[in-house]
Each structure stands twice: as structure tokens, then as C-alpha cells.
Scaffold this motif. Structure first.
Motif, PDB file in Angstrom:
ATOM      1  N   GLU A  65       0.778  -1.260   0.141  1.00 47.74           N
ATOM      2  CA  GLU A  65       0.135  -0.035   0.039  1.00 47.74           C
ATOM      3  C   GLU A  65       0.727   1.288  -0.053  1.00 47.74           C
ATOM      4  O   GLU A  65       2.131   1.166   0.413  1.00 47.74           O
ATOM      5  CB  GLU A  65      -0.759   0.135   1.343  1.00 47.74           C
ATOM      6  N   ASP A  70      -4.357   4.560   2.641  1.00 49.66           N
ATOM      7  CA  ASP A  70      -4.690   3.417   1.667  1.00 49.66           C
ATOM      8  C   ASP A  70      -4.975   2.152   2.256  1.00 49.66           C
ATOM      9  O   ASP A  70      -5.811   1.055   1.791  1.00 49.66           O
ATOM     10  CB  ASP A  70      -3.593   3.316   0.616  1.00 49.66           C
ATOM     11  N   ARG A  74      -8.482  -0.160   2.260  1.00 47.56           N
ATOM     12  CA  ARG A  74      -8.593  -1.628   1.955  1.00 47.56           C
ATOM     13  C   ARG A  74      -8.824  -2.732   3.084  1.00 47.56           C
ATOM     14  O   ARG A  74      -9.847  -3.537   2.781  1.00 47.56           O
ATOM     15  CB  ARG A  74      -7.108  -2.161   1.293  1.00 47.56           C
TER      16      ARG A  74
ATOM     17  N   ARG B  39      -9.996   7.426  -3.530  1.00 50.37           N
ATOM     18  CA  ARG B  39      -8.547   7.505  -3.005  1.00 50.37           C
ATOM     19  C   ARG B  39      -8.250   9.158  -3.198  1.00 50.37           C
ATOM     20  O   ARG B  39      -7.272   9.549  -3.068  1.00 50.37           O
ATOM     21  CB  ARG B  39      -7.575   6.925  -4.403  1.00 50.37           C
TER      22      ARG B  39
END
Lengths: 286, 286
Positions: A65, A70, A74, B39
DNA sequence: ATAATGTATGTCAAATAACTACAAAAAGGC
DNA sequence: GCCTTTTTGTAGTTATTTGACATACATTAT
């Protein structure tokens, strides 16, 4: 495109042995209560694990990552409740809530599974036929009757001469009188109704294109020019057809949409006009 | 503890109309490509949408979140499982695969969201009325006509005197001639068809129980003894009713199932007999 | 035994991101 | 057309993350 690398939680567990002391502390904290972990900042998580912030950051990078945010994203996805759209049969002692939920879940599961068996090229061909048709006929008997009527309703808006027939004798006559360029869409869940199988044959002999919305490998399927297969729902529809109709209807939505798109952008204005024509029959919106 | 409030994407889509200009811009950007949106930083998203950062922040709070990071987390969870139950509208340059997928996805999302708004007690009451009814009438016009017919089909199997009417004059006469103990089920997506609203009133005056399967707060809803509300799907059904019918149908499946269960276990034998009666009309099963 | 090397971990500062308070602008009501 | 309310943006503040660097610890070679 969606980087669906496997379940992150699982990966952490697998790699637990590989990690060094501090990183293992981080892993432990995360695994102990992942649902809370995703709401922690790197600072809070570091403190919780008794390590420094960069350690957490390095830990995250170890899992391919870019950084902590991030990683958290996830992790959150791994935790997201997988959809429980499972087909469970209704039992006789189910509460209202239970059977309602079961029916909705089964319906969703069925439509989802239908989606997976779809073959776009076949749909494209069906849309080809339909958008070039001189006339379209929808045939359905029994539970598929209303589906045929619904299709008529939908395709009528597309400015195509269209009729739906529920009656076997009418269907037979129409099939016999059809011409090349006419399209007959036969809707049948089982695909085994003798009458309809015969009618499909008659239609083809008359030169019409026969599209079947039915079960694969059924006698009806074999008689059709083109087959749009509806997966058979083993358990659900024992005593009444339920999900099958919905799949057929959705399939027809797709076809109607396909034909609409072929008509080009200007056609939308026409659709709007049809819709607006209903306004006087209605109470004003708010 | 897992706050699995419904699919966030779906919620955004539903509330799109409620939002003000800038917030709608934000929503649009997110819906266009949710997988990328998760993101983005608040700054990037704001820029992308052409609004200021606080606007994005306010937008997030509007969805019961503490702030942007939490919002993103929940968005990520909605997207998890690779299965984008996202309602994206069909575009004019979509490929067959794209529009097929979009329609199936929207359909699934719509049924799922309907499931969440259901109130079991209301269904129980509807089943009470229906299973004690002397006669049942299903009224639907336009796109809801086939739904009414489908319901007739289904309830007929339950050994109840049942009729469906698509014609306004027939509906009016039936409503006027109804008695206490009769149940009239009126199916209407908008709930604003003048004719049907009047008919509902007439039915009630005659002493019948009027069950509405329609949009909440609509004029029709106010005239009904009992309302089974169907969430309105703003965007999807612009030019044709698509998902609304399917929700109505599923709702009727639930009601039919409810009535079946009231009949007790023995009733299943009766259902099987009806089903078996069709066997001679069909080709043998393999 | 000790120096040398490499790895693991922490400290602190810089950069980035998110939020708050307030002000300006736009929309709506009288 | 003016006032009120709502919407949106600006600027400053705070929080969060990351990077550079330093230290501690372990391992191996001399």
C-alpha cells in the motif's frame, strides 16, 4: 481495474509469522478489533500497539500500500459485510420479517446470477433483430402472460408496431400469418409448453425471427432463431413462478434499452413527449 | 456494532434531488467513478467537482458522517466485494455489455433498497386483510396493468376469488359495488393518477379495504386504508418505469407468500395439485 | 572480545489534509 | 426592491501523515 487483492485480514494473519516484533504488535491490535481499527488515526493505532507512527506506516507499506490511509481503505473493504443475498427457502413457521427478507434476498440472488450468465453478443443480436423489425409480437402464457403485456407496453413507447398475446389460438394465428422481418418473442419459463413450442415452429416457417426468452436446452429453445436463456431457479419457484418473471422482465428492460440506444439521442425527446402526455391525468408533483 | 447502514452510493443517488447545486456536483463526481473517488483527498475531490473543500465536508456530514475520512471509509465499504451495486445511468454511447450491466445493477440496487424500507408490521396487516378477504381486486393502469394481472395470477392459485382490472371504468364500477370484507389493491408507481385516487376513495366509501402499493405521501397513499410504500427511483425510470414494477411484483410475491403461510402446511398439497394440472400441456422434464 | 555492518525502531520536523469560524454571495419571501 | 435565510467560499487552525535522520539492537567477521 478494481484491485481486488484478497481479503486483507486474511493476508495479515498469513504473514504474521514473517513480521518482526513491532509489526506483529500492530498486526495483533488490528486483528483484535478490525472494525475499530479502521477508525483510528496512525497516531492512535501506534499508541495502541505501543510502537511509533513510522512503524505503522512501514507495516502498511509491507502490504503493498502507498501508506496508512490506503491501507485503512483496503482494510475497510475487507471488512465490508459481504452481501448475504442467499437463496433460503421460506419455512412454514417463518415470521413476516423472515419470509419477507428471504423472498427479497432470493430475488436479488436470482437476478444477480442471471446477470452472470448473460452473453452480450446474444443481446446485441436480439437488439439487432428487434430494432429492424417491421412488427414485434410478444407471446406468453400463464405467468408469462403479464410479462408479454409488460413488454408490449415498453416497446410501444419505442414507436414500433407491437402486440402481446396470451391466448394460444391467437398466437397460433399470428405466427402462421407472420412475415419475414417480423419478430416473435416467446416468453416461457419452462420452455416445455407444447403449444408454444409448436407455435415457435410455425412462426419460423412463416419466415419470422423467433426469439425465445426461456430455459436453455428446453424444447422451445431448440425451435428459436435466437435464445436468451434464463437460468432456472431450482428451489425458489416450486409452487409459483416468482424470480423467473423478474428475470424475464429485466431482460426485456435490457432489450428495450438496447433498441432505444440504437434510435440515437434525438429519440429521447420523443420518449419525453410520450411521458409528458400523461401529465394531465395526474395530480401535480408536490 | 458494524454500522451497516445501507449502500452509500444508493443513498447518494436517492438523495440527489434533495441536494443543493454544489453538493450535487460533488455527488456527480463521486458517482461517475466511485472507485477512484475513494482515493482522492478532500482537496482533490473539491477541485474535481469545482467546489470548495468545506462544501465537500458539509456534503459528507449530510450523510450522517463525522467528516470526510469517515465518509470515504463508508464509501469504500459500499464498493467492496468488487460488486458495484451502483446505479449508473445508461449513456448513449454505452456498449451492450455496459448498458446490460448497468440495468441489472440498478435493478438489484433498487430491490435491495426497497427491502430496507420495508416495515414488516405493515406487511403483516396487509396479509391479514388479504387472507380474510371475501374477494380481492387488483387495479393497475398503464405500466402497472401487467403487475395487477400478475397478482391476479398469483392469488388465484391461493383459492381466493380474485380479479384484476386495467380499465378505469371497470375499476370505478367494481369499487362502487364493493362490500365490506372485499380488498382492493391499487398499484400505481406515481400515486398521482387522478382516476385511481378517486377510485380508491370510492372503494373505501363502499366499505372495502383499500391497500395501496405506491409512493409514500402521494395523493393515492392518503386515500388508502393501508399503504405499502415503494421507494421512488428518481433517476432510473425517467422515460420508462423499470425498477418500480419489479419492486411492486416482489412486494406482491411477499404478500402471496404471507397468505400461503396463513393457510397452513396442508395448503401446499393444493398448490402442488394446481401445478401438476399443467403437466399434460408440457413436454416431459428430461 | 570487539569492531563493522545491517536491520529495526524511534524522534522530530515538514508537508499534507481536514476542519472551523466567519464573511460573502445567492436565493427566496414579503 | 429590501430583508431574511440559505448556500458557498476564504482564510486560518488543527490534526494527520510522511520523510529524513538518528539511535539501538542484533549479527557476523576479525
Amino acid at each position: 481495474m478494481n484491485d481486488n487483492r484478497g481479503n486483507l485480514l486474511e493476508e495479515i494473519r498469513q504473514r504474521l509469522e514473517t513480521l518482526n516484533k513491532s509489526e506483529r504488535k500492530v498486526a495483533t491490535v488490528i486483528m483484535r478489533d478490525p472494525n475499530s481499527a479502521i477508525r483510528l488515526t496512525i497516531t492512535a493505532l501506534a499508541q495502541e500497539a505501543g510502537v511509533s507512527e513510522p512503524t505503522v506506516n512501514r507495516f502498511c507499506r509491507g502490504f503493498d500500500e502507498r501508506g496508512y490511509p490506503d491501507f485503512k481503505l483496503r482494510l475497510a473493504q475487507s471488512l465490508a459485510g459481504g452481501m448475504p443475498y442467499v437463496t433460503r427457502n421460506v419455512e412454514f413457521d417463518d415470521s413476516t420479517e423472515e419470509y419477507t427478507d428471504k423472498i427479497f434476498s432470493s430475488t436479488i440472488a436470482a437476478i444477480d446470477s442471471a446477470r452472470k450468465t448473460l452473453r452480450p453478443p446474444v443481446i446485441t443480436r436480439a437488439v439487432d433483430y428487434l430494432s429492424q423489425a417491421k412488427q414485434i409480437f410478444f407471446f406468453g402464457m400463464g405467468a408469462s402472460g403479464p410479462v408479454a403485456l409488460d413488454a408490449q407496453h415498453k416497446f410501444f413507447r419505442l414507436n414500433i408496431p407491437v402486440m402481446a398475446y396470451e391466448d394460444a389460438l391467437m398466437q397460433r394465428m399470428v405466427a402462421a400469418g407472420a412475415h419475414t422481418g417480423d419478430v416473435i418473442v416467446i416468453i416461457s419459463y419452462t420452455g416445455r409448453t407444447r403449444e408454444l413450442v409448436e407455435i415457435a415452429g410455425i412462426g419460423r416457417e412463416s419466415g419470422a425471427t423467433v426469439i425465445g426468452i426461456t430455459t436453455e436446452h428446453s424444447p422451445l429453445a431448440k425451435e428459436c432463431t435466437l435464445l436468451l436463456s434464463v437460468p432456472s431457479q431450482e428451489d425458489t419457484d416450486i409452487y409459483m413462478p416468482m424470480t423467473s418473471r423478474l428475470i424475464q422482465l429485466t431482460m426485456l428492460d435490457v432489450l428495450a434499452t438496447g433498441v432505444t440506444l440504437r434510435r440515437g439521442v434525438d429519440f429521447q425527446r420523443y420518449l419525453k413527449r410520450i411521458k409528458d402526455s400523461l401529465a394531465p391525468t395526474r395530480f401535480a408533483n408536490e
